[in-house]
Design a protein around this motif. Structure first.
Motif, PDB file in Angstrom:
ATOM      1  N   ALA A   5       0.708  -1.178  -0.028  1.00 15.37           N
ATOM      2  CA  ALA A   5       0.085  -0.056   0.011  1.00 15.37           C
ATOM      3  C   ALA A   5       0.909   1.190   0.171  1.00 15.37           C
ATOM      4  N   ASP A   6       1.897   1.005   0.676  1.00 18.67           N
ATOM      5  CA  ASP A   6       2.722   2.450   0.511  1.00 18.67           C
ATOM      6  C   ASP A   6       3.719   2.556  -0.573  1.00 18.67           C
ATOM      7  N   ASN A   7       3.904   1.457  -1.486  1.00 20.17           N
ATOM      8  CA  ASN A   7       4.233   1.808  -2.618  1.00 20.17           C
ATOM      9  C   ASN A   7       3.300   2.307  -3.553  1.00 20.17           C
ATOM     10  N   ILE A   8       1.913   1.717  -3.459  1.00 15.89           N
ATOM     11  CA  ILE A   8       0.653   2.552  -4.235  1.00 15.89           C
ATOM     12  C   ILE A   8       0.688   3.798  -3.971  1.00 15.89           C
ATOM     13  N   LEU A   9       1.001   4.338  -2.716  1.00 10.68           N
ATOM     14  CA  LEU A   9       0.880   5.617  -2.521  1.00 10.68           C
ATOM     15  C   LEU A   9       2.187   6.610  -3.131  1.00 10.68           C
ATOM     16  N   LEU A  10       3.141   5.879  -3.374  1.00  9.11           N
ATOM     17  CA  LEU A  10       4.414   6.602  -3.887  1.00  9.11           C
ATOM     18  C   LEU A  10       4.065   6.621  -5.219  1.00  9.11           C
ATOM     19  N   TYR A  11       3.434   5.851  -6.047  1.00  6.29           N
ATOM     20  CA  TYR A  11       3.335   5.750  -7.349  1.00  6.29           C
ATOM     21  C   TYR A  11       1.956   6.565  -7.779  1.00  6.29           C
ATOM     22  N   GLN A  12       1.085   6.989  -6.696  1.00  2.39           N
ATOM     23  CA  GLN A  12      -0.044   7.887  -7.320  1.00  2.39           C
ATOM     24  C   GLN A  12       0.286   9.369  -7.581  1.00  2.39           C
ATOM     25  N   LYS A  13      -0.495   9.785  -8.699  1.00  4.41           N
ATOM     26  CA  LYS A  13      -0.045  11.135  -9.223  1.00  4.41           C
ATOM     27  C   LYS A  13      -0.762  12.119  -8.328  1.00  4.41           C
ATOM     28  N   ASN A  14      -0.524  13.129  -8.718  1.00  5.69           N
ATOM     29  CA  ASN A  14      -1.274  14.397  -8.002  1.00  5.69           C
ATOM     30  C   ASN A  14      -2.766  14.605  -8.343  1.00  5.69           C
ATOM     31  N   ASN A  15      -2.913  14.057  -9.585  1.00  5.17           N
ATOM     32  CA  ASN A  15      -4.513  14.189 -10.117  1.00  5.17           C
ATOM     33  C   ASN A  15      -5.149  12.874  -9.596  1.00  5.17           C
ATOM     34  N   GLY A  16      -4.603  12.127  -8.878  1.00  8.92           N
ATOM     35  CA  GLY A  16      -5.238  10.749  -8.249  1.00  8.92           C
ATOM     36  C   GLY A  16      -5.170   9.411  -8.900  1.00  8.92           C
ATOM     37  N   GLY A  17      -4.668   9.458 -10.138  1.00  5.28           N
ATOM     38  CA  GLY A  17      -4.756   8.363 -10.982  1.00  5.28           C
ATOM     39  C   GLY A  17      -3.099   7.711 -10.741  1.00  5.28           C
ATOM     40  N   TRP A  18      -2.979   6.681 -11.538  1.00  5.09           N
ATOM     41  CA  TRP A  18      -1.757   5.874 -11.678  1.00  5.09           C
ATOM     42  C   TRP A  18      -1.285   5.631 -12.890  1.00  5.09           C
ATOM     43  N   PRO A  19       0.050   5.591 -13.242  1.00  7.57           N
ATOM     44  CA  PRO A  19       0.750   5.169 -14.278  1.00  7.57           C
ATOM     45  C   PRO A  19       0.722   3.561 -14.312  1.00  7.57           C
TER      46      PRO A  19
END
Length: 320
Positions: A5-19
């Motif tokens: 979950a912490d990794n997911i937080l790191l990858y989340q972009k400022n608009n709320g989505g993910w690459p």
């Protein structure tokens, strides 16, 4: 669990989505973490390859067990991203912010739209891991879900009064089947359509419109099945292309014991099995596809059988 979950937080972009296409299980160095934090304004965010909606699901499950408010906040931010990315007609693009290519299209390919719809359905159906979402936000998500469902029903392909199934991508303005990549023509796409129908079949107390959509798709799958046919992988001389190196080829053979199979694409109006080369020239047999694409793409599918296997049980359930 918390590390993922912490990794997911790191990858989340400022608009709320993910690459897409990163390893959420990776053990990141401090430099890697700093790089991810510094790149949060690079908005290469997408729903492709199971991205964003799966991250929201994961964060919600972890928050259900570990009441870390960071996971809740990130999941809610992801849901806001989904709401923002939806078109007024109810569809979703593959990427948001929008790009100037086929990723702007309403996208069923790789479960993009159905993945989002399944997440929204789980929230609306009251799955416990989403209890943190307040009533106001759930109303927004319900409205989004209903728009998405209307879109799905509206764009089922109807050829001369005969409803069939769906295309993998639709023009976001005209809502008509359209090209994706250069070898992915507008057509009836049985693989993506199977996931759509399975989703529709999962809806309890379906409307008459949903029932009709399922019935028409099942009729189409039965009519478009191909019998006594198998796709065989065979050894072949080494081939080097800009896209891949391959030592094999694929051929279609007659096999009286083969289960029903379907092509990935069927031509609009004629309903003939359809194939395509990288130059966007359509052909009507696997043998006519250049070897790199013949071996490097899934031109046939067994996915409709999953729908046909569940059909009788679904009919019984809705009759009650």
């Amino acid at each position: 669990m918390a590390a993922v979950a912490d990794n997911i937080l790191l990858y989340q972009k400022n608009n709320g989505g993910w690459p897409k296409n990163y390893d959420i299980m990776a053990i990141l160095t401090e430099d890697q973490k700093d790089s991810l934090i510094a790149a949060k304004n690079i908005l290469n965010t997408t729903f492709d390859n199971g991205t964003t909606y799966t991250h929201i699901t994961c964060l919600s499950k972890v928050y259900f067990v570990i009441k870390d408010e960071r996971y809740k906040a990130a999941a809610l931010k992801g849901l806001d991203y989904i709401l923002q990315a939806q078109y007024a007609n109810g569809g979703w693009p593959q990427y948001y912010p929008l790009e100037n290519n086929y990723s702007r299209c309403i996208t069923f390919n790789d479960d993009a739209m159905i993945g989002i719809m399944q997440l929204l359905k789980d929230i609306i159906d009251g799955k416990k891991q989403y209890d943190f979402i307040d009533a106001n936000k759930k109303q927004q998500l319900l409205a989004s879900y209903n728009k998405g469902l209307d879109c799905i029903l509206k764009i089922q392909i109807n050829d001369a009064g005969k409803p069939t199934a769906w295309c993998q991508q639709y023009n976001e303005i005209t809502m008509q089947p359209t090209w994706a990549r250069k070898f992915e023509p507008p057509s009836i796409c049985n693989g993506e359509s199977s996931e759509i129908v399975l989703f529709l079949m999962s809806i309890k107390q379906p409307s008459k419109e949903i029932i009709a959509a399922v019935e028409n798709a099942v009729t189409w799958f039965n009519e478009s099945k191909i019998l006594y046919t198998r796709v065989k992988t065979i050894p072949a001389e080494k081939l080097i292309t800009p896209y891949k190196v391959t030592y094999q080829d694929k051929i279609v053979v007659v096999d009286s014991a083969a289960p029903p199979i379907w092509t990935r694409y069927y031509e609009l109006q004629t309903h003939k099995p359809l194939f395509c080369n990288r130059d966007s020239k359509v052909v009507y047999s696997l043998a006519a596809v250049e070897r790199e694409r013949r071996d490097g793409y899934g031109w046939y599918t067994y996915e409709p059988q999953k729908v046909l296997n569940k059909y009788a049980e679904w009919k019984t359930a809705i009759s009650k």
